[in-house]
Design a protein around this motif. Sequence first.
Motif, mmCIF file in Angstrom:
data_model
loop_
_atom_site.group_PDB
_atom_site.id
_atom_site.type_symbol
_atom_site.label_atom_id
_atom_site.label_comp_id
_atom_site.label_asym_id
_atom_site.label_seq_id
_atom_site.Cartn_x
_atom_site.Cartn_y
_atom_site.Cartn_z
ATOM 1 N N MET A 269 0.826 -1.202 0.000
ATOM 2 C CA MET A 269 0.000 0.000 0.000
ATOM 3 C C MET A 269 0.866 1.261 0.000
ATOM 4 S SD MET A 269 -3.292 0.990 2.385
ATOM 5 C CE MET A 269 -2.577 0.285 3.827
ATOM 6 N N PHE A 270 2.009 1.228 0.693
ATOM 7 C CA PHE A 270 2.857 2.411 0.805
ATOM 8 C C PHE A 270 4.001 2.449 -0.208
ATOM 9 C CE2 PHE A 270 0.862 2.283 5.024
ATOM 10 C CZ PHE A 270 0.332 3.566 5.040
ATOM 11 N N THR A 271 4.034 1.480 -1.126
ATOM 12 C CA THR A 271 5.093 1.454 -2.137
ATOM 13 C C THR A 271 4.576 2.064 -3.429
ATOM 14 O OG1 THR A 271 6.069 -0.521 -1.177
ATOM 15 C CG2 THR A 271 6.651 -0.035 -3.443
ATOM 16 N N LYS A 272 5.334 2.991 -3.960
ATOM 17 C CA LYS A 272 4.981 3.636 -5.232
ATOM 18 C C LYS A 272 5.997 3.265 -6.307
ATOM 19 C CE LYS A 272 2.830 7.016 -7.589
ATOM 20 N NZ LYS A 272 1.561 6.752 -8.228
ATOM 21 N N ASN A 273 7.245 3.134 -5.912
ATOM 22 C CA ASN A 273 8.332 2.854 -6.858
ATOM 23 C C ASN A 273 8.622 1.355 -6.881
ATOM 24 O OD1 ASN A 273 10.703 2.634 -8.287
ATOM 25 N ND2 ASN A 273 11.891 3.984 -6.988
ATOM 26 N N PHE A 274 8.298 0.714 -7.993
ATOM 27 C CA PHE A 274 8.534 -0.717 -8.152
ATOM 28 C C PHE A 274 9.732 -0.994 -9.080
ATOM 29 C CE2 PHE A 274 4.113 -0.509 -6.865
ATOM 30 C CZ PHE A 274 4.029 -1.548 -5.950
ATOM 31 N N GLU B 221 14.924 -4.523 -22.015
ATOM 32 C CA GLU B 221 15.140 -3.446 -21.043
ATOM 33 C C GLU B 221 14.219 -2.257 -21.334
ATOM 34 O OE1 GLU B 221 16.472 -1.013 -17.897
ATOM 35 O OE2 GLU B 221 16.448 -3.183 -18.186
ATOM 36 N N LEU B 222 14.032 -1.936 -22.608
ATOM 37 C CA LEU B 222 13.119 -0.845 -22.950
ATOM 38 C C LEU B 222 11.726 -1.125 -22.390
ATOM 39 C CD1 LEU B 222 12.241 1.735 -24.457
ATOM 40 C CD2 LEU B 222 11.911 0.296 -26.487
ATOM 41 N N TYR B 223 11.245 -2.342 -22.600
ATOM 42 C CA TYR B 223 9.908 -2.668 -22.118
ATOM 43 C C TYR B 223 9.862 -2.850 -20.604
ATOM 44 C CZ TYR B 223 7.837 -2.350 -26.635
ATOM 45 O OH TYR B 223 7.371 -1.841 -27.815
ATOM 46 N N ALA B 224 10.960 -3.207 -19.991
ATOM 47 C CA ALA B 224 11.022 -3.232 -18.527
ATOM 48 C C ALA B 224 10.851 -1.814 -17.996
ATOM 49 C CB ALA B 224 12.348 -3.828 -18.057
ATOM 50 N N ARG B 225 11.499 -0.860 -18.653
ATOM 51 C CA ARG B 225 11.376 0.538 -18.217
ATOM 52 C C ARG B 225 9.962 1.062 -18.448
ATOM 53 N NH1 ARG B 225 17.020 3.744 -18.654
ATOM 54 N NH2 ARG B 225 18.336 2.017 -17.963
ATOM 55 N N LYS B 226 9.371 0.658 -19.552
ATOM 56 C CA LYS B 226 7.977 1.066 -19.795
ATOM 57 C C LYS B 226 7.060 0.501 -18.705
ATOM 58 C CE LYS B 226 7.933 1.754 -24.783
ATOM 59 N NZ LYS B 226 7.124 1.538 -25.996
ATOM 60 N N LEU B 227 7.303 -0.741 -18.314
ATOM 61 C CA LEU B 227 6.502 -1.346 -17.251
ATOM 62 C C LEU B 227 6.725 -0.621 -15.930
ATOM 63 C CD1 LEU B 227 4.565 -3.504 -16.192
ATOM 64 C CD2 LEU B 227 6.543 -5.022 -15.895
ATOM 65 N N ARG B 228 7.978 -0.318 -15.610
ATOM 66 C CA ARG B 228 8.257 0.411 -14.373
ATOM 67 C C ARG B 228 7.505 1.739 -14.347
ATOM 68 N NH1 ARG B 228 14.172 -0.877 -15.737
ATOM 69 N NH2 ARG B 228 14.514 -2.889 -14.739
ATOM 70 N N GLN B 229 7.505 2.438 -15.487
ATOM 71 C CA GLN B 229 6.807 3.719 -15.558
ATOM 72 C C GLN B 229 5.300 3.533 -15.370
ATOM 73 O OE1 GLN B 229 6.069 5.672 -19.337
ATOM 74 N NE2 GLN B 229 6.860 7.594 -18.497
ATOM 75 N N LYS B 230 4.729 2.536 -16.041
ATOM 76 C CA LYS B 230 3.283 2.289 -15.912
ATOM 77 C C LYS B 230 2.908 1.947 -14.471
ATOM 78 C CE LYS B 230 1.808 0.933 -20.537
ATOM 79 N NZ LYS B 230 0.738 1.908 -20.697
ATOM 80 N N LEU B 231 3.740 1.144 -13.833
ATOM 81 C CA LEU B 231 3.467 0.802 -12.432
ATOM 82 C C LEU B 231 3.488 2.056 -11.563
ATOM 83 C CD1 LEU B 231 5.630 -2.441 -12.113
ATOM 84 C CD2 LEU B 231 3.133 -2.316 -12.266
ATOM 85 N N TYR B 232 4.483 2.892 -11.786
ATOM 86 C CA TYR B 232 4.634 4.113 -11.000
ATOM 87 C C TYR B 232 3.449 5.060 -11.200
ATOM 88 C CZ TYR B 232 6.714 8.351 -9.087
ATOM 89 O OH TYR B 232 6.951 9.479 -8.346
ATOM 90 N N LEU B 233 3.045 5.230 -12.459
ATOM 91 C CA LEU B 233 1.982 6.189 -12.762
ATOM 92 C C LEU B 233 0.594 5.685 -12.381
ATOM 93 C CD1 LEU B 233 3.198 7.507 -16.239
ATOM 94 C CD2 LEU B 233 3.412 8.630 -14.006
ATOM 95 N N ASN B 234 0.403 4.376 -12.355
ATOM 96 C CA ASN B 234 -0.931 3.818 -12.136
ATOM 97 C C ASN B 234 -1.179 3.301 -10.728
ATOM 98 O OD1 ASN B 234 -2.363 3.875 -14.863
ATOM 99 N ND2 ASN B 234 -0.351 3.082 -15.371
#
Length: 195
Positions: free
Chosen positions: A70-75, A113-126
């Motif tokens: 619940m308190f984690t934003k950065n995955f 790696e490109l798609y890993a970064r895209k996933l990290r961004q989506k997780l962060y934003l959503n």
Amino acid sequence: MRKTASLLFLFFLISFSLLAQNDVEWDGKYQIQLSDFQSKATQIGNVNTNSIQTASGLNFSIQMSNIEFMFTKNFNSKVSTTFKRESALLIATDTTTANRMVKFAQYEFDLSELYARKLRQKLYLNKGAFSDISFLQPLYDTIQKEYVEEHGEASKKTNLGQKEEVLKTLNEDVLTRIQEFSDFCKSCKPPKKKK
């Protein structure tokens, strides 16, 4: 008894470190080589077909309590890109073809790696304050679908790396796009949203 336990511990420690050496984590510097294709089925020459299984991809693993979640934003640290040497397979009619396929494997590694970064961004934003773990799967599925489509197109356009100039152009594009997601490397902390 103590000697046996010590030997057993040493054996597990050595086994673990050998397994870890077979996985290469993407760092932007390491370049895949022919010697990285360590599957016993790898063969160059005396074959009529070319085939490659690079065993690279993005991995997502998470182990935390509901409160931690619940308190984690950065995955970012939970998503990684690895190349598994002992699973990597290459079958080529000759050495020249094999070396071109190795360059295609590098492209795949970079694309992962490109798609890993895209996933990290989506997780962060959503990720919302009250999101539960189920929000992850649709994001991962979307990224995986996009990756497969781009990879498939590159496979066709380059003939698994045999069209070297086309592959070089595609790989340069992927590396440029990776830099566009510089806040979403595995060890990065994305900037906080401005209010």
